[in-house]
Write a protein that holds these residues in place. Structure first.
Motif, short mmCIF file in Angstrom:
data_model
loop_
_atom_site.label_atom_id
_atom_site.label_comp_id
_atom_site.label_asym_id
_atom_site.label_seq_id
_atom_site.Cartn_x
_atom_site.Cartn_y
_atom_site.Cartn_z
N ASP A 106 50.14 17.66 -44.41
CA ASP A 106 49.59 18.70 -43.54
C ASP A 106 48.50 18.11 -42.64
OD1 ASP A 106 47.24 18.50 -45.08
OD2 ASP A 106 47.77 20.21 -46.33
N ARG A 107 47.98 18.92 -41.76
CA ARG A 107 47.03 18.48 -40.74
C ARG A 107 45.79 17.82 -41.35
NH1 ARG A 107 42.98 21.09 -37.30
NH2 ARG A 107 43.26 20.49 -35.11
N GLU A 111 44.78 13.80 -41.18
CA GLU A 111 43.51 13.42 -40.56
C GLU A 111 42.76 12.42 -41.44
OE1 GLU A 111 39.80 16.11 -40.13
OE2 GLU A 111 40.88 16.31 -38.23
N TYR A 150 49.47 16.38 -33.89
CA TYR A 150 48.06 16.63 -34.20
C TYR A 150 47.05 15.93 -33.29
CZ TYR A 150 49.96 18.56 -38.52
OH TYR A 150 50.67 19.33 -39.43
N ALA A 186 41.94 15.54 -35.79
CA ALA A 186 43.12 16.20 -35.26
C ALA A 186 42.65 17.17 -34.17
CB ALA A 186 43.86 16.93 -36.36
N ASP A 189 47.56 21.14 -32.59
CA ASP A 189 48.47 21.58 -33.65
C ASP A 189 49.78 22.03 -33.01
OD1 ASP A 189 49.74 22.31 -35.91
OD2 ASP A 189 48.19 23.65 -36.66
#
Length: 329
Positions: A106-107, A111, A150, A186, A189
């Motif tokens: 995930d983001r 990161e 991202y 990031a 999105d």
């Protein structure tokens, strides 16, 4: 509304990429070894490896009887490059009660990984696969999707990978990367506009308004055999088969990508219009990453997405499959 938002985000991403390349930062989504050698000071190089030890191992060469230089032991890296381990591209996630493996991070997780690798926020990126096998390029393309989703930093892929760089006699190093943790953040999105989920694929199957592209070997597409983490034979109903093996050549000992017109002809000859909406998939979402890259970046189809969970998730969820031939026993 969801579709309109995806289109708007995709158009924004396309404009960003076109602007970056027009300014001469990167010549396009794929760069040659010569271009990289001439522009090393203008970019940051990230090498994607499965084996961290290869980064600091000395490469070994030999010369064949006909005078050709071949790589006997893979190792080394482009001086100043950063190491990104391919295992960081896959994680397990619980979705609707199922534990789905091989998913993209995930983001927030991505990161943290990028910060630990030492990636800078203000410098174009060239991703360098090993280049020994096509799965290396799928890893690089998967990382490309994540940076595209991202970040706003322009990203390109090195044709031929590190193998081509070494065989051409270009400078290499076996020094361990200096510790460097950055504050990379990031800043975007775009994940939903680049990556499809099971409901997206189910809707495409039912409505037939988005092409489904199965990038596995034809034997798996037909249902002759399957991977052990895929729980049914065959392919998603309505999907066309564009095998990964049709999308590259090996030349000079390294994996090489093809010209846009060649890719366009391959897709069209296999029943896929590369200019219209499509979703690529495979067994776990990795081997369909390069076909996505080809459609989205090389052919400029901003309506191309990659199905992250692919058949591992699809068959975990016991969704429809079509197996044209009996499975081999």
């Amino acid at each position: 509304m969801k579709t309109l938002r995806r289109i708007a985000v995709a158009l924004g991403a396309a404009a960003l990429a076109a602007s970056a390349w027009a300014q001469g930062v990167l010549p396009g989504p794929v760069v040659s070894t010569q271009w990289l050698a001439d522009n090393l000071d203008k970019v940051q190089v990230i090498e994607i490896r499965n084996d961290a030890k290869s980064f600091t191992r000395e490469p070994e060469f030999e010369t064949t009887k006909d005078g050709k230089k071949v790589l006997d032991e893979f190792g080394g890296h482009i001086p100043g490059s950063r190491l990104f381990l391919a295992k960081e591209l896959r994680t397990q996630r619980e979705i609707a009660g199922n534990k789905v493996s091989y998913m993209m991070p995930d983001r927030a997780t991505f990161e943290k990984v990028v910060q630990a690798v030492g990636v800078l926020a203000d410098k174009p990126i060239v991703l360098v696969p090993e280049g020994q096998k096509i799965s290396d390029f799928n890893d690089a393309a998967r990382l490309h999707i994540l940076f595209k989703a991202y970040a706003d930093t322009p990203v390109a892929l090195l044709d031929g990978g590190m193998v081509a760089w070494l065989l051409e006699g270009r400078p290499w190093s076996k020094d361990a990367p200096a510790p460097l943790t950055t504050t990379w953040k990031a800043t975007a999105d775009r994940f939903a506009s680049l990556v499809a989920d099971s409901p997206d694929v189910a809707a495409a199957m039912e409505k037939k308004d988005v092409q489904l592209v199965d990038t596995r070997a034809t034997s798996m597409y037909l249902g002759v055999f399957k991977r052990d983490y895929v729980y049914a034979y065959g392919h998603i109903p309505g999907a066309r088969n564009v095998p990964l093996e049709t999308l590259f050549v090996t030349r000079g000992g390294a994996i090489r990508l093809l010209k846009p017109e060649t890719y366009r002809a391959v897709f069209q000859s296999l029943g896929v219009d590369p200019s219209k909406p499509l979703i690529t998939y495979c067994n776990s979402g990795n081997d369909s990453s390069l076909p996505w890259f080809i459609a989205y970046e090389i052919l400029g189809n901003q309506q191309a997405r990659n199905y992250d969970g692919s058949l591992h998730q699809w068959t975990l969820e016991k969704r429809a499959m079509n197996a044209p031939v009996p499975a081999a026993m």
